[in-house]
Design an enzyme around this catalytic site. Structure first.
Site, PDB file in Angstrom:
ATOM      1  N   HIS A   1       1.059  -1.580  -0.156  1.00  0.00           N
ATOM      2  CA  HIS A   1      -0.269  -0.452   0.055  1.00  0.00           C
ATOM      3  C   HIS A   1       1.273   1.323   0.119  1.00  0.00           C
ATOM      4  O   HIS A   1       0.251   2.358   0.741  1.00  0.00           O
ATOM      5  CB  HIS A   1      -0.663   0.220   1.595  1.00  0.00           C
ATOM      6  CG  HIS A   1      -1.922  -1.259   0.988  1.00  0.00           C
ATOM      7  ND1 HIS A   1      -3.324  -0.352   0.981  1.00  0.00           N
ATOM      8  CD2 HIS A   1      -2.023  -2.700   1.804  1.00  0.00           C
ATOM      9  CE1 HIS A   1      -3.543  -1.749   0.712  1.00  0.00           C
ATOM     10  NE2 HIS A   1      -2.643  -2.771   1.276  1.00  0.00           N
TER      11      HIS A   1
ATOM     12  N   ASN B   1     -10.186  -2.943   2.187  1.00  0.00           N
ATOM     13  CA  ASN B   1      -9.829  -3.181   1.085  1.00  0.00           C
ATOM     14  C   ASN B   1     -11.362  -3.433   0.329  1.00  0.00           C
ATOM     15  O   ASN B   1     -12.631  -3.091   0.905  1.00  0.00           O
ATOM     16  CB  ASN B   1      -9.651  -4.135   0.727  1.00  0.00           C
ATOM     17  CG  ASN B   1      -7.686  -5.079   0.766  1.00  0.00           C
ATOM     18  OD1 ASN B   1      -6.622  -3.272   0.719  1.00  0.00           O
ATOM     19  ND2 ASN B   1      -7.565  -5.518   0.790  1.00  0.00           N
TER      20      ASN B   1
END
Ligand code: NDP
Length: 504
Positions: free
Chosen positions: A61, A134
């Site tokens: 990320h 997510n």
């Protein structure tokens, strides 16, 4: 809060210590041609600080975008949770949300085929609650012990330093639990058009606890009100070249225009008794809970309405962890969640330092007090107060057992390493997703899979084909046909007879 400087005020250039700088264009030299004198401390400080501008990027990320907003409660769920955030309809809680891609580096393109991170920090009256999920309700693996292995396959290979589909499909084909998430990844939703046009999910199973100490299991969903929009593989290829930062630009510009994106916040709830009886593990991160059986319950609206002023301070240094749950919200036995409870704060301590929670974006907005002291870059939290416990100081912070969670009865269990692949159905839900798609959507799914899997060794393709076939014979046959291969006969004999093949 970081504020923009007042445009109308003239300000002096100073060193970091506030000393006025007489000249920021010319270094101090002995004679017109140099050399440069070491006494030009302003120049030394400027260069030294510049050398230290970067901190380690997140291993996963790394590329992200963030914004502030509010969560407003529209429905009463106090029968499930005593969390202060839900205490009354209309209650607003400030929040910060960071979106991201997963596998790419900080400079990578936003239009990659990759899950998107959806990490929400809610500054509640009883501490920061982080929902670190997510844009997919599930994940590739179900046991945290496999996380570093999985992520290595998404990163660069050791010698060539390139991404390698052989690594990904080698791992996936040996990890059938990934099939469900692989099906989402290569579907239309594998490349969201922007961060505004996708859903968010807490993904794990969590618990909610009410004021009577009753626990239920729970999933968190954020449904986009902008509508789902995706990029096709071709559009994404073009976007990567034209504007690698398109999702960052889109989010910032929309908020700047006053077009505030919103999401419906919903939950699914399962009782402890149901969880005991159902025929799948409700704490398995590779599985969804069917909406038909556990319908979405409306909770509120999430709105993003303020851009950060300084990307590095607020987005890069924002730190989220599933370990941050508040009274009325709790964990579950989910093995992936349990691993993340340890590993997320650990990553922040390494990347930002032990006092990362004292940074503005990470700091609670409610009062907080504990006996943690000092460490690198401490802001002096705790001041001159007593720094040990127990103590005889009246106003010193005290524990409060009214926050104890009800005990979780696990029955008679044995400590062991349990094979999480044994007896697990990795195929039905992946097949359900395939069957939920229209013929056109299925066609694009197959095209996307073939464009990646087609670049790998034949042995990997054959192994993976068996998984597609077991999810749905048609799913397997169509990919096999596109690859010019035949499905192994052993895969055919292993298929569940009750699975109906086809399209909706
Ligand atoms: P439902 O028909 O009730 O729900 C289907 C869900 O699938 C909807 O949330 C829909 O999202 C979502 N969806 C549609 N197309 C895609 C896609 N290409 N990729 C990801 N999600 C998609 O069915 P069930 O609850 O019985 O679930 C069936 C399958 O749907 C599951 O196996 C799972 O793969 C998928 N799914 C289920 C979710 C759940 O929480 N139950 C959540 C997301 C996906 P939307 O409403 O936003 O259009």
């Amino acid at each position: 809060m970081i504020r923009k400087p007042d445009d109308n005020k003239k300000r002096k250039l100073t060193t970091a210590s506030g000393i006025p700088v007489p000249d920021n264009q010319n270094s101090v030299t002995a004679g017109e041609r140099g050399p440069v004198l070491i006494q030009d401390y302003h120049m030394m400080e400027k260069l030294a600080h510049f050398n230290r501008e970067r901190i380690p990027e997140r291993v996963v990320h790394a590329k992200g975008s963030g914004a502030y907003g509010t969560l407003t409660i529209n429905h009463d769920i106090t029968k499930y949770s005593k969390a202060k955030i839900f205490e009354k309809i209309g209650k607003k809680t400030d929040c910060f949300l960071r979106f991201s891609t997963v596998g790419g580096e900080q400079g990578s393109a936003d239009a990659e085929r990759d899950p998107r991170g959806f990490a929400l920090k809610l500054y509640t009256d009883e501490g920061n609650w982080d929902i670190v999920g997510n844009n997919t309700p599930i994940f590739f693996i179900r046991d945290g012990i496999k996380f570093p292995d999985f992520i290595h396959t998404q990163k660069r290979c050791p010698a060539r330093h390139t991404k390698d589909p052989n690594m990904m499909w080698d791992f996936w084909s040996l990890s059938p639990e990934s099939l469900h998430q692989v099906t989402i990844l290569f579907s239309d939703r594998g490349i969201p058009a922007t961060y505004r046009h996708m859903n968010g999910y807490g993904s794990h199973t969590f618990s909610l606890i009410n004021d009577k100490g009753k626990r239920v299991w729970c999933k968190f969903h954020f449904k986009t009100n902008q509508g789902i929009m995706n990029l096709s593989a071709t559009q994404a290829e073009r976007m990567k070249g034209e504007d690698p930062d398109h999702a960052q630009r889109d989010l910032f510009d929309a908020i700047e225009r006053g077009e505030f994106p919103t999401w419906r916040f919903c939950i699914q709830v399962m009782s402890e008794e149901e969880a005991e009886k159902i025929d799948f593990n409700p704490f398995d991160l590779t599985k969804v809970w069917s909406h038909k059986q556990w319908p979405l319950i409306e909770v509120g609206t999430l709105e993003l309405n303020r851009n950060p002023v300084n990307y590095f301070a607020e987005v890069e240094q924002s730190a989220f962890s599933p370990s941050n749950v508040v009274p009325g919200v709790g964990f579950s036995p989910d093995k992936m969640l349990q691993a993340r409870i340890m590993s997320y704060p650990d990553a922040h301590r390494y990347r930002l330092g032990t006092n990362y929670q004292q940074l503005d974006v990470n700091k609670p907005k409610c009062p907080f007090a504990n006996y943690q002291r000092d460490g690198a870059m401490s802001q002096g939290i705790g001041g001159d107060e007593v720094n040990y416990e127990p103590n005889s100081v009246n106003k010193a912070p005290k524990e409060d057992h009214s926050y104890d969670e009800p005990p979780l009865d696990l029955g008679k269990v044995s400590i062991d390493r349990y094979d999480h692949r044994k007896g697990n159905d990795d195929y039905t839900q992946a097949g359900d997703l395939y069957r939920l798609m229209t013929r056109d959507e299925q066609g694009r799914l197959i095209e996307n899979i073939v464009s990646s899997l087609g670049n790998t060794k034949k042995a990997l393709q054959e192994r993976q084909l068996e998984h597609f076939y077991k999810a749905d014979p048609q799913y397997g046959e169509r990919i096999a046909h596109a690859l010019g291969l035949k499905i192994n006969s052993s895969a055919k004999s292993g298929t569940k007879k009750d699975i109906k093949s086809g399209v909706k």
